[in-house]
Design an enzyme around this catalytic site. Structure first.
Site, PDB file in Angstrom:
ATOM      1  NE  ARG A 264       6.327  -1.089   9.805  1.00 40.70           N
ATOM      2  CZ  ARG A 264       5.452  -0.878   9.180  1.00 40.70           C
ATOM      3  NH1 ARG A 264       5.292   0.211   7.876  1.00 40.70           N
ATOM      4  NH2 ARG A 264       4.377  -1.404   9.486  1.00 40.70           N
TER       5      ARG A 264
ATOM      6  NE  ARG B 149       2.100  -5.137  10.688  1.00 41.81           N
ATOM      7  CZ  ARG B 149       3.113  -5.535  10.285  1.00 41.81           C
ATOM      8  NH1 ARG B 149       3.778  -5.103  10.366  1.00 41.81           N
ATOM      9  NH2 ARG B 149       3.049  -4.452   8.717  1.00 41.81           N
TER      10      ARG B 149
ATOM     11  NE  ARG C 264       7.443  -2.796   6.442  1.00 40.74           N
ATOM     12  CZ  ARG C 264       6.446  -2.577   6.385  1.00 40.74           C
ATOM     13  NH1 ARG C 264       5.829  -2.157   4.752  1.00 40.74           N
ATOM     14  NH2 ARG C 264       5.841  -3.173   7.350  1.00 40.74           N
TER      15      ARG C 264
ATOM     16  CE  LYS D  80      -2.460  -1.065   3.661  1.00 42.58           C
ATOM     17  NZ  LYS D  80      -1.451  -2.426   3.912  1.00 42.58           N
TER      18      LYS D  80
END
Ligand code: AP5
Ligand code: MG
Length: 230
Positions: free
Chosen positions: A158, A169, A126, A8
């Site tokens: 992260r 999540r 990521r 996203k």
């Protein structure tokens, strides 16, 4: 819309560059609040950051307050892109009521879809720049120098990309966010886009669908205006 790690933020950034629309990511706003060393966060923000670290959703009231504080974004001349918000039906209803009050409307809700295994691989690889916040992937979208952003900043992983938070999540997404698909389908706003392939290819299909929708909408308004005149 889309599960955590589907891409996203990557797509919102490409859309922002093409459309010059304001990009509002609720996750980025919470992370920015958590990374200000000199600032003592409010009790609500402290609680929000604890939820976030565990991979749980932040309570609706805290999210809504933060979005309202940034409501100028929604009046941006270039339009706006909401990334990661709304994430529950309650948030979507608050947004809907507020937008009606402000004479604003959503053009479309893009729902990105990707198989579970690929989502996990994207999250695990990521890396984000601590300086300019650019997002990379160690194999799919690597920086020029390993561990370093192309701007020179240091890359970090992260906190909520740890396997135990990823699981929470993904469960939160299924439970609270997936029902929004039906909500926005009911409003005739939903566009399904496959999130497989390169970011540039996904961007082109997103943009093509948004353009097709815009053209259909203009044509519909012209027809309505003609009928009103007759
Ligand atoms: P948020 O920051 O929104 O996280 P998220 O939804 O979990 O999604 P991500 O940002 O992890 O993934 P993304 O879809 O943006 O993917 P990205 O482009 O980075 O929210 C974080 C937390 O904040 C929540 O868990 C919650 O606690 C709280 N929160 C935020 N908003 C809230 C709300 N409204 N209500 C309640 N709580 C809220 O891409 C992922 C990786 O894949 C990157 O490495 C990227 O380089 C790579 N990649 C992207 N596209 C491709 C591609 N096409 N091919 C290969 N790799 C790709
Ligand atoms: Mg994101």
């Amino acid at each position: 819309m889309g599960a955590p790690g589907v891409g996203k933020g990557t797509q919102a950034e490409l859309l922002h560059r093409r459309l010059r629309a304001c990009h509002l990511s609720t996750g980025d706003v919470f992370r920015a609040a958590g990374s200000q060393p000199d600032c003592d966060p409010s009790p609500a923000m402290k609680a929000a950051l604890a939820h976030m670290r565990r991979g749980e959703l932040v309570p609706d009231s805290t999210v809504w307050e933060m979005v309202r504080e940034r409501s100028n974004c929604l009046h941006c001349r270039g339009g706006f892109i909401l990334d990661g918000f709304p994430r529950t039906v309650t948030q979507a209803e608050s947004l809907q009521r507020w937008m009606e009050h402000e004479y604003l409307s959503l053009t479309a809700v893009v729902n990105y879809e990707l198989p579970f295994e690929e989502i996990v691989a994207r999250l695990e690889g990521r890396r984000t720049c601590e300086n300019c916040k650019a997002v990379y992937h160690i194999t799919e979208r690597p920086p020029k120098v390993s561990g370093q952003c192309d701007c020179g900043g240091k890359l970090f992983r992260r906190e909520d990309d740890r396997p135990e938070s990823i699981k929470v999540r993904l469960e939160a997404y299924q439970r609270s966010t997936a029902p929004l698909i039906e909500f926005y389908m009911g409003l005739g706003l939903l566009l399904h886009v496959s999130a497989a392939g390169s970011p540039e290819d996904i961007f082109e299909s997103t943009f093509a669908q948004l353009e097709a929708r815009r053209v259909r909408e203009v044509a519909r308004k012209v027809l309505v205006a003609q009928e009103d005149r007759q």
